[in-house]
Design a protein around this motif. Structure first.
Motif, short mmCIF file in Angstrom:
data_model
loop_
_atom_site.label_atom_id
_atom_site.label_comp_id
_atom_site.label_asym_id
_atom_site.label_seq_id
_atom_site.Cartn_x
_atom_site.Cartn_y
_atom_site.Cartn_z
N VAL A 87 0.83 -1.20 0.00
CA VAL A 87 0.00 0.00 0.00
C VAL A 87 0.87 1.25 0.00
O VAL A 87 0.69 2.16 -0.81
CB VAL A 87 -0.92 -0.01 1.24
CG1 VAL A 87 -1.60 1.33 1.44
CG2 VAL A 87 -1.95 -1.13 1.11
N LEU B 192 -3.38 8.50 3.34
CA LEU B 192 -3.97 7.26 3.86
C LEU B 192 -5.09 7.59 4.84
O LEU B 192 -6.14 6.94 4.86
CB LEU B 192 -2.91 6.42 4.56
CG LEU B 192 -2.04 5.58 3.64
CD1 LEU B 192 -0.91 4.93 4.41
CD2 LEU B 192 -2.87 4.51 2.94
N LEU C 202 -7.45 4.46 4.95
CA LEU C 202 -6.66 3.21 4.87
C LEU C 202 -5.51 3.23 5.88
O LEU C 202 -4.56 2.46 5.76
CB LEU C 202 -6.09 3.01 3.46
CG LEU C 202 -7.04 2.62 2.33
CD1 LEU C 202 -6.28 2.53 1.02
CD2 LEU C 202 -7.72 1.30 2.62
N GLU C 203 -5.60 4.10 6.89
CA GLU C 203 -4.48 4.18 7.82
C GLU C 203 -4.30 2.85 8.54
O GLU C 203 -5.26 2.13 8.80
CB GLU C 203 -4.65 5.33 8.82
CG GLU C 203 -5.88 5.30 9.70
CD GLU C 203 -7.04 6.06 9.07
OE1 GLU C 203 -7.47 5.65 7.97
OE2 GLU C 203 -7.53 7.03 9.67
N LEU D 220 -2.74 0.36 7.19
CA LEU D 220 -2.53 -0.71 6.20
C LEU D 220 -1.28 -0.50 5.36
O LEU D 220 -1.08 -1.15 4.35
CB LEU D 220 -3.75 -0.82 5.27
CG LEU D 220 -5.09 -1.14 5.93
CD1 LEU D 220 -6.18 -1.26 4.87
CD2 LEU D 220 -4.99 -2.44 6.72
N LEU E 199 -5.77 -6.87 -0.48
CA LEU E 199 -6.84 -5.93 -0.11
C LEU E 199 -8.17 -6.36 -0.72
O LEU E 199 -8.21 -7.06 -1.72
CB LEU E 199 -6.50 -4.52 -0.63
CG LEU E 199 -5.24 -3.86 -0.09
CD1 LEU E 199 -5.06 -2.51 -0.76
CD2 LEU E 199 -5.29 -3.71 1.41
N GLN F 120 -11.15 -1.63 -0.76
CA GLN F 120 -9.87 -1.09 -0.32
C GLN F 120 -8.96 -0.78 -1.51
O GLN F 120 -8.25 0.22 -1.52
CB GLN F 120 -9.17 -2.07 0.62
CG GLN F 120 -9.83 -2.15 1.99
CD GLN F 120 -9.25 -3.26 2.84
OE1 GLN F 120 -8.86 -4.31 2.31
NE2 GLN F 120 -9.22 -3.06 4.14
N LYS F 121 -9.02 -1.66 -2.53
CA LYS F 121 -8.20 -1.40 -3.72
C LYS F 121 -8.66 -0.12 -4.40
O LYS F 121 -7.83 0.67 -4.87
CB LYS F 121 -8.31 -2.57 -4.70
CG LYS F 121 -7.43 -3.75 -4.33
CD LYS F 121 -7.53 -4.83 -5.39
CE LYS F 121 -6.67 -6.02 -5.00
NZ LYS F 121 -6.93 -7.19 -5.84
N ARG G 228 -10.06 2.44 -2.95
CA ARG G 228 -9.56 3.52 -2.11
C ARG G 228 -8.08 3.78 -2.36
O ARG G 228 -7.62 4.92 -2.40
CB ARG G 228 -9.71 3.17 -0.63
CG ARG G 228 -11.03 3.51 -0.07
CD ARG G 228 -11.25 2.80 1.25
NE ARG G 228 -12.68 2.74 1.46
CZ ARG G 228 -13.35 3.69 2.09
NH1 ARG G 228 -12.72 4.72 2.60
NH2 ARG G 228 -14.64 3.60 2.20
N LEU G 229 -7.35 2.69 -2.53
CA LEU G 229 -5.91 2.82 -2.77
C LEU G 229 -5.66 3.52 -4.11
O LEU G 229 -4.78 4.38 -4.21
CB LEU G 229 -5.26 1.44 -2.76
CG LEU G 229 -3.75 1.40 -2.96
CD1 LEU G 229 -3.03 2.27 -1.94
CD2 LEU G 229 -3.24 -0.03 -2.89
#
Lengths: 289, 190, 229
Positions: free
Chosen positions: A102, A128, A133-134, A136, A144, A148-149, A151-152
Motif C-alpha cells: 500500500v 492514507l 486506509l491508515e 494498512l 486488499l 480497499q483497492k 480507495r488505494l
C-alpha cells in the motif's frame, strides 16, 4: 467563477470512420460533483480519457475542438503534467496498482516526481488518513478487498494533490455497501474543495451527491443539468432507463398520476417526508370537505 | 496534417504518442502469468512447457523491444521465478533466461520471412530456438558447476530440453495469435 | 541477517556460489550448508520457508541419486547435491530476511539497474496472486462447461490451453490500463527510488563483505597454487 473543465465543440474519433465523441460543448464548474451517465458504449470512458489528456495524446486519432482544464488546452501539456491537476482513476483500477505494498503504491507517483523521502512519507501518511486506509501501510496490494483497492487507487492519484479527480465507474465491481462507502468518501473529498467527476451508470448511487449530470448518448451530449432537470427528460429514452433510480421512476409516475410536483428526492427519507406531507395535506382536504 | 470534414467540423489527425510503456506493461503481466503457470501447470505426458519462456517469447513478438531491453527482460524473467517457485539453481536461471530472451529478440528483428502461405510461424520459431538456447545454457552451466556426469547430461537433461522446446513451440504459436489480435484492436482504439 | 543491507546479501549470494564451486569435499560443503541453516535459524523465519527448504533438499537428493545411478562415485554425487543446496539456500536466506522493495532499491541505486526492470520485476510479483485467483476461476468455469483433463497428451494440452488463453488475453487487456497509468503517473521522467536509507551499507556490512571476499580470494589462490590448507 472560471470552470475547472471545459469542452469546446470537442469531437474525437479513435479511427477515421466512427466518432466516439461528437461536438461536446459543456463546462464543469470548479468544486462541483459532476456525474456522467449514459448507456454502455456511449462515450463516457472516452470523455474521461479526454479530461486526462490520454485522448488524443495516448491513443492518437482525429480531433476537432478542444478540452481545457484550468484554462489550459489538454493538448498543450504532457499527460503527466496534466495529471498533477486531474487525478484519474481508470475503469480497470486494479491494473493501475503496480507496487507490492500500500505504502509503495501511494509513493509511486511521488517517487516519479523525484520528491525527497521525508516529504513522501508525510504525504503518504496524510493521504492514507484521507481515504481511510491508515494502518494498512505494509499490507500487500493483492491482499486488499475490492473496496480497499479502489480507495488505494484514489489515494494514489490524490497524493499528487490534484484539484480535480475523475473516476470511471468506481463502484461497478463493488458490493452495495462498498459502493456507498466509496461515494461517501468522494462526497467528503468534494466538500474539501476537490472537483469530482464520476462516470456512473446507476444514478441511484449518486442521488444525494450529484450537482450536475451529463447524459451521453452515441457520443453526443444529450442533456446537462441538475438531477431534477435531467431525470424527467431521461424517461423518454428506453436505453437510459437502467440509469434511472427507481425512486425517481416512482416519483415521476406519481407526479404524472397525481398531477402534482414533488421536491427533489435525494434519498428514501426525502421521498417519505414528501409523501407523508402530501397525505397529510389531502387528509386536511378530505376533512374540510 | 490530414484534414477531414465531419458534420461541419474540421477533424485534425493526431499521432499517438502513447505506448512508450506498452512493452513494459505487457511483459510484466505476461511474466506474472508465466510464473503462476509454472506453479500450477500439470505435466502433460511427462512434459511441461516452460511457460516463462513461452510468455516472454509472446511479449517480445508482440512489442518488439530492442536487444538491450531483451537482456533486461531475460534477467527479470529469471529473477521472477526465484522468489515464487524456489528455483533450484538461481544463477543458472538468470543466465539461461537472458540467453533465451536475447535469442528471441534477435529472431524477431531478423528480416527473414517466416511465413508459410499466410501463416506466420515466427512465434513458433522463436519459442523453439529460445527454449533450446535457454535450456542448453541452463543444463550446461548445471553440468559444469555441479560436476554432473556426461551420462546425466545426455540421458537425463537433454531429453527434457528437447521435450520442453517441442511443447513450447506448440503452445506459443497457439497463444500468440489471439493475443496479437486483441492488442491490435486496442492500439487502433476501442 | 535482517540487520544487513540488501546489497550485502546480494554479494553473499555470489560469494557462497563461488565457495560451492571451489570446494569439492562433501564434508566441507555439508559444513557450509550447516552454517547457512544456522544462519537461517538465527534469522527466525516462518515455517513455510522451512517447507520450501525441505522441497529443495528432496531435489538435491534426487540430483545426487541420479548422478550415482549414471555412474558417479558416492562422493561426487554428494558434492553435486550439496553444491546445489548451498547455492540455493543463500537465496532463501536473502529473500526471507529482506523486503523485495529493498532488494529492487539496492539493484537500482547501487547496481545501477535501470528502474524499468525493477518495475517489471515488482509488477510481475504484484500481479501473481491476482492471476492465481483468476486462473482458479477460469478453471472452475471451464470444468463446468465440461472441459476435462483426460485423454492423450495432445488432447490434455489442448484442454489446458483453454485455461491459459483467457489469462493471456486478460494480461494484454490489463496492460493497456497499466501502460496508460504509467504515463499519467509520470513514470520514468526522474524516477527516484525512495528508501535509500534502508539499503545503505553500514560498518557491519563492510566487515562482512571484506571478510568473505578475503576468504574467497584465499580459496581461489589455494585452488590455483595449492599451499596445502
Amino acid at each position: 467563477m472560471k470552470p475547472a473543465i471545459e469542452f469546446n465543440g470537442f469531437s474525437y474519433a479513435y479511427r477515421q470512420d466512427k466518432l466516439a465523441l461528437n461536438n461536446i460543448q459543456v463546462s464543469i464548474p470548479k468544486g462541483s460533483f459532476t456525474v456522467i451517465t449514459g448507456p454502455s458504449g456511449a462515450g463516457k470512458t472516452t470523455l474521461c480519457l479526454a479530461i486526462a489528456g490520454a485522448v488524443p495524446q495516448y491513443f492518437g486519432g482525429s480531433v476537432a475542438g478542444n478540452v481545457q482544464v484550468n484554462q489550459t488546452d489538454t493538448r498543450n501539456i504532457s499527460m503527466h503534467d496534466l495529471a498533477l491537476h486531474v487525478g484519474s482513476v481508470l475503469q480497470d483500477y486494479e491494473s493501475q496498482l503496480v507496487a507490492m505494498t500500500v505504502e509503495e503504491e501511494i509513493a509511486f507517483g511521488l517517487e516519479n516526481m523525484g520528491m525527497a523521502e521525508h516529504d513522501i512519507q508525510e504525504r503518504v501518511r496524510r493521504v492514507l488518513q484521507r481515504v481511510g486506509l491508515e494502518g494498512l501501510e505494509q499490507r500487500e496490494v493483492s491482499s486488499l478487498s475490492g473496496g480497499q483497492k479502489q480507495r488505494l487507487a484514489i489515494a494514489g492519484v490524490l497524493v499528487l494533490e490534484p484539484e480535480i479527480i475523475v473516476l470511471d465507474e468506481p463502484t461497478s465491481a463493488l458490493d452495495p455497501q462498498g459502493a456507498v462507502q466509496i461515494y461517501e468518501l468522494l462526497h467528503t473529498l468534494n466538500s474539501q474543495g476537490v472537483t469530482v467527476v464520476v462516470v456512473e451508470h446507476d444514478l441511484s448511487q449518486v442521488l444525494s451527491y450529484a450537482q450536475q449530470v451529463l447524459v451521453i448518448h452515441e457520443g453526443k451530449l444529450l442533456y446537462c443539468g441538475t438531477l431534477s432537470e435531467v431525470l424527467p427528460c431521461m424517461i423518454d429514452y428506453p436505453e437510459l432507463q437502467t440509469a434511472m433510480p427507481i425512486l425517481w421512476q416512482v416519483k415521476l409516475q406519481l407526479e404524472e398520476a397525481l398531477e402534482r410536483k414533488f421536491a427533489d428526492w435525494r434519498s428514501v427519507e426525502d421521498a417519505k417526508q414528501d409523501i407523508v406531507r402530501f397525505i397529510m395535506q389531502n387528509k386536511g382536504v378530505c376533512r374540510s370537505a | 496534417m490530414e484534414k477531414q470534414e465531419i458534420q461541419n467540423q474540421t477533424m485534425q489527425a493526431v499521432t499517438a504518442q502513447g505506448g512508450k510503456f506498452r512493452w513494459l506493461a505487457i511483459t510484466s503481466l505476461l511474466l506474472a502469468i508465466g510464473a503462476i503457470l509454472h506453479l500450477v501447470s500439470p505435466s502433460i505426458g511427462g512434459i511441461t512447457p516452460n511457460w516463462t519462456i513461452s510468455m516472454y517469447c509472446i511479449a517480445i513478438n508482440l512489442t518488439r523491444p530492442t536487444i538491450m531491453q531483451s537482456v533486461g527482460i531475460g534477467l527479470v524473467a529469471g529473477a521472477v521465478n526465484i522468489p515464487t517457485s524456489k528455483a533450484a539453481f538461481p544463477y543458472g536461471n538468470l543466465a539461461s533466461e537472458l540467453v533465451g530472451a536475447v535469442t528471441c529478440a534477435v529472431l524477431v528483428h531478423l528480416s527473414v520471412n517466416m511465413k508459410v502461405k499466410s501463416l506466420n510461424l515466427r512465434p513458433a520459431v522463436c519459442a523453439l530456438l529460445s527454449t533450446l538456447a535457454s535450456g542448453f545454457t541452463f543444463i550446461t552451466i548445471m553440468k559444469v558447476v555441479l560436476s554432473l556426469t556426461m551420462q546425466v547430461y545426455v540421458y537425463a537433461l537433454i531429453p527434457v530440453v528437447l521435450g520442453t522446446a517441442a511443447a513450447n513451440t506448440i503452445v506459443t504459436q497457439i497463444l500468440y495469435f489471439p493475443a496479437q489480435k486483441l492488442l491490435q484492436s486496442k492500439e487502433v482504439g476501442q | 541477517m535482517r540487520r544487513y543491507a540488501p546489497l550485502t546479501k546480494l554479494i553473499l549470494t555470489i560469494i557462497i556460489s563461488i565457495w560451492a564451486i571451489l570446494f569439492d569435499s562433501p564434508a566441507i560443503l555439508a559444513g557450509v550448508a550447516g552454517l547457512q541453516l544456522l544462519l537461517l535459524a538465527i534469522t527466525r523465519v516462518s515455517t513455510t520457508v522451512y517447507k520450501g527448504i525441505l522441497g529443495l533438499v528432496m531435489f538435491a537428493l534426487m540430483l545426487a541419486v541420479m548422478q550415482y545411478l549414471f555412474g558417479a562415485t558416492i562422493s561426487l554425487a554428494l558434492v553435486t547435491g550439496l553444491r546445489m543446496l548451498n547455492m540455493t539456500l543463500i537465496f532463501i536466506i536473502m529473500l526471507a530476511s529482506t523486503r523485495i522493495s529493498d532488494i529492487t532499491a539496492a539493484l537500482v541505486k547501487q547496481c545501477r539497474i535501470p528502474s524499468d526492470y525493477a518495475f517489471m520485476f515488482t509488477a510481475a510479483l504484484r500481479f501473481i496472486p491476482d492471476f492465481l485467483e483468476e486462473s482458479k476461476a477460469v478453471r472452475e468455469a471451464q470444468s463446468c462447461r465440461g472441459y476435462s483433463s483426460r485423454g492423450n497428451a495432445f488432447k490434455r494440452m489442448k484442454s489446458y490451453l483453454t485455461v491459459v488463453e483467457p489469462l493471456v488475453l486478460r494480461a494484454v487487456t490489463k496492460s493497456e490500463t497499466m501502460a496508460m497509468s504509467l504515463e499519467l503517473r509520470g513514470f520514468g521522467s526522474q524516477r527516484q527510488q525512495a528508501s535509500l536509507a534502508h539499503v545503505a551499507l553500514h560498518g557491519r556490512d563492510y566487515i562482512l563483505i571484506s571478510l568473505t571476499t578475503l576468504v574467497t580470494l584465499a580459496l581461489i589462490i589455494n585452488k590455483l597454487q595449492p599451499i596445502g590448507f
